[in-house]
Design a protein around this motif. Structure first.
Motif, mmCIF file in Angstrom:
data_model
loop_
_atom_site.group_PDB
_atom_site.id
_atom_site.type_symbol
_atom_site.label_atom_id
_atom_site.label_comp_id
_atom_site.label_asym_id
_atom_site.label_seq_id
_atom_site.Cartn_x
_atom_site.Cartn_y
_atom_site.Cartn_z
ATOM 1 N N GLY A 65 0.872 -1.291 -0.025
ATOM 2 C CA GLY A 65 0.152 0.164 -0.084
ATOM 3 C C GLY A 65 0.886 1.203 -0.007
ATOM 4 N N THR A 66 2.015 1.056 0.127
ATOM 5 C CA THR A 66 2.942 2.397 0.507
ATOM 6 C C THR A 66 3.457 2.708 -1.201
ATOM 7 N N GLY A 67 3.062 1.821 -2.261
ATOM 8 C CA GLY A 67 3.628 1.969 -3.526
ATOM 9 C C GLY A 67 5.073 1.772 -3.913
ATOM 10 N N ARG A 68 5.738 1.442 -2.745
ATOM 11 C CA ARG A 68 7.329 1.183 -2.981
ATOM 12 C C ARG A 68 7.461 -0.383 -2.825
ATOM 13 N N THR A 69 8.545 -0.940 -3.764
ATOM 14 C CA THR A 69 8.740 -2.410 -3.445
ATOM 15 C C THR A 69 9.571 -2.500 -2.178
ATOM 16 N N SER A 70 9.624 -3.664 -1.717
ATOM 17 C CA SER A 70 10.348 -3.919 -0.287
ATOM 18 C C SER A 70 11.821 -3.586 -0.746
ATOM 19 N N PRO A 71 12.427 -4.207 -1.603
ATOM 20 C CA PRO A 71 13.841 -3.872 -1.757
ATOM 21 C C PRO A 71 14.209 -2.364 -1.597
ATOM 22 N N ALA A 72 13.375 -1.515 -2.412
ATOM 23 C CA ALA A 72 13.701 -0.060 -2.593
ATOM 24 C C ALA A 72 13.359 0.590 -1.330
ATOM 25 N N LEU A 73 12.216 0.139 -0.472
ATOM 26 C CA LEU A 73 11.952 0.948 0.848
ATOM 27 C C LEU A 73 13.011 0.410 1.824
ATOM 28 N N PHE B 85 13.278 -13.715 1.349
ATOM 29 C CA PHE B 85 12.944 -15.070 2.027
ATOM 30 C C PHE B 85 12.206 -15.685 0.974
ATOM 31 N N GLY B 86 12.215 -15.178 -0.355
ATOM 32 C CA GLY B 86 11.698 -15.945 -1.699
ATOM 33 C C GLY B 86 10.860 -14.988 -2.039
ATOM 34 N N ALA B 87 10.204 -15.484 -3.358
ATOM 35 C CA ALA B 87 9.259 -14.702 -4.215
ATOM 36 C C ALA B 87 8.058 -14.404 -3.309
ATOM 37 N N ASN B 88 7.700 -15.125 -2.484
ATOM 38 C CA ASN B 88 6.358 -14.918 -1.559
ATOM 39 C C ASN B 88 6.749 -13.873 -0.814
ATOM 40 N N GLY B 89 8.018 -13.206 -0.646
ATOM 41 C CA GLY B 89 8.105 -12.189 0.456
ATOM 42 C C GLY B 89 8.016 -10.944 -0.293
ATOM 43 N N ALA B 90 7.750 -10.907 -1.698
ATOM 44 C CA ALA B 90 7.493 -9.520 -2.195
ATOM 45 C C ALA B 90 6.493 -8.735 -1.462
ATOM 46 N N ASP B 91 6.686 -7.500 -1.473
ATOM 47 C CA ASP B 91 5.767 -6.582 -0.892
ATOM 48 C C ASP B 91 5.978 -6.495 0.799
ATOM 49 N N TYR B 92 6.957 -7.232 1.347
ATOM 50 C CA TYR B 92 7.043 -7.392 2.780
ATOM 51 C C TYR B 92 8.207 -6.828 3.285
ATOM 52 N N LEU B 93 8.240 -6.745 4.422
ATOM 53 C CA LEU B 93 9.709 -6.206 5.154
ATOM 54 C C LEU B 93 9.728 -7.107 6.384
ATOM 55 N N ARG B 94 10.828 -7.466 6.754
ATOM 56 C CA ARG B 94 10.734 -8.108 7.978
ATOM 57 C C ARG B 94 11.870 -7.377 9.121
ATOM 58 N N ARG C 230 16.079 -0.378 1.577
ATOM 59 C CA ARG C 230 17.173 0.370 1.282
ATOM 60 C C ARG C 230 16.949 1.766 1.602
ATOM 61 N N ALA C 231 16.046 2.518 1.281
ATOM 62 C CA ALA C 231 15.755 3.580 1.677
ATOM 63 C C ALA C 231 15.484 4.097 3.224
ATOM 64 N N LEU C 232 14.894 3.201 3.740
ATOM 65 C CA LEU C 232 14.740 2.997 5.398
ATOM 66 C C LEU C 232 16.153 3.160 6.194
ATOM 67 N N LEU C 233 17.003 2.379 5.611
ATOM 68 C CA LEU C 233 18.286 2.351 6.152
ATOM 69 C C LEU C 233 19.176 3.580 5.798
ATOM 70 N N GLU C 234 19.051 4.143 4.547
ATOM 71 C CA GLU C 234 19.992 5.046 3.994
ATOM 72 C C GLU C 234 19.535 6.505 4.722
ATOM 73 N N GLU C 235 18.147 6.522 4.710
ATOM 74 C CA GLU C 235 17.591 8.063 4.923
ATOM 75 C C GLU C 235 16.946 8.009 6.405
ATOM 76 N N ALA C 236 16.240 7.033 6.862
ATOM 77 C CA ALA C 236 15.753 6.925 8.253
ATOM 78 C C ALA C 236 16.574 6.183 9.207
ATOM 79 N N HIS C 237 17.742 5.711 8.731
ATOM 80 C CA HIS C 237 18.585 4.912 9.597
ATOM 81 C C HIS C 237 17.841 3.631 10.362
#
Length: 142
Positions: free
Chosen positions: A85-93, A111-120, A95-102
């Motif tokens: 629902g954020t409109g972002r892919t999980s790899p992009a989000l 964790f595999g293809a079924n993990g698309a759209d998820y963060l852990r 990375r951005a959370l790490l680099e910009e929000a720390h």
């Protein structure tokens, strides 16, 4: 319970647990071991209660954003929110959370293809650190 009985009980639990998805095997196994092999008076119950409190807090903070869907975890100390629902892919989000929000999270595709759209994310950290991390995530997603 004798040592042999405990070993047999654990072997049965492992056999039954393997039928579950890979990412939840350890959660159920950890809860099973904690409940069956450690006396309640040795601090295990207190720690389990602390993790439940952290889980409930993190789940509430994440789902306060209507774009994030998160099933409340049944064990372990990881949340696996759906961020589609954020409109972002999980790899992009991630990375951005790490680099910009720390804030360090793992993208679901790890964790595999079924993990698309998820963060852990882990909620094993102290509650003040969790609160700060979620606040940074929320501010970043605004």
């Amino acid at each position: 319970m004798t040592r042999a009985e405990k070993r047999n009980l654990l072997a049965g639990a492992i056999g039954n647990t393997i039928e579950f998805y890979d990412f939840i095997i350890y959660a159920y196994l950890a809860v099973f071991v904690a409940e069956h092999f450690f006396p309640a008076g040795d601090g295990v119950t207190a720690m389990l209660n602390e993790y439940r409190t952290r889980r409930d807090a993190v789940h509430g903070w994440l789902t306060a954003d209507p774009r994030i869907v998160c099933v409340k975890p049944g064990g372990a100390f990881y949340a696996f929110p759906n961020i589609k629902g954020t409109g972002r892919t999980s790899p992009a989000l991630a990375r951005a959370l790490l680099e910009e929000a720390h804030v360090a999270v793992i993208h679901g595709e790890s964790f595999g293809a079924n993990g698309a759209d998820y963060l852990r994310l882990s909620y094993a950290a102290p509650e003040p650190d969790l609160r700060q991390a979620i606040a940074r995530m929320a501010a970043f997603l605004q």
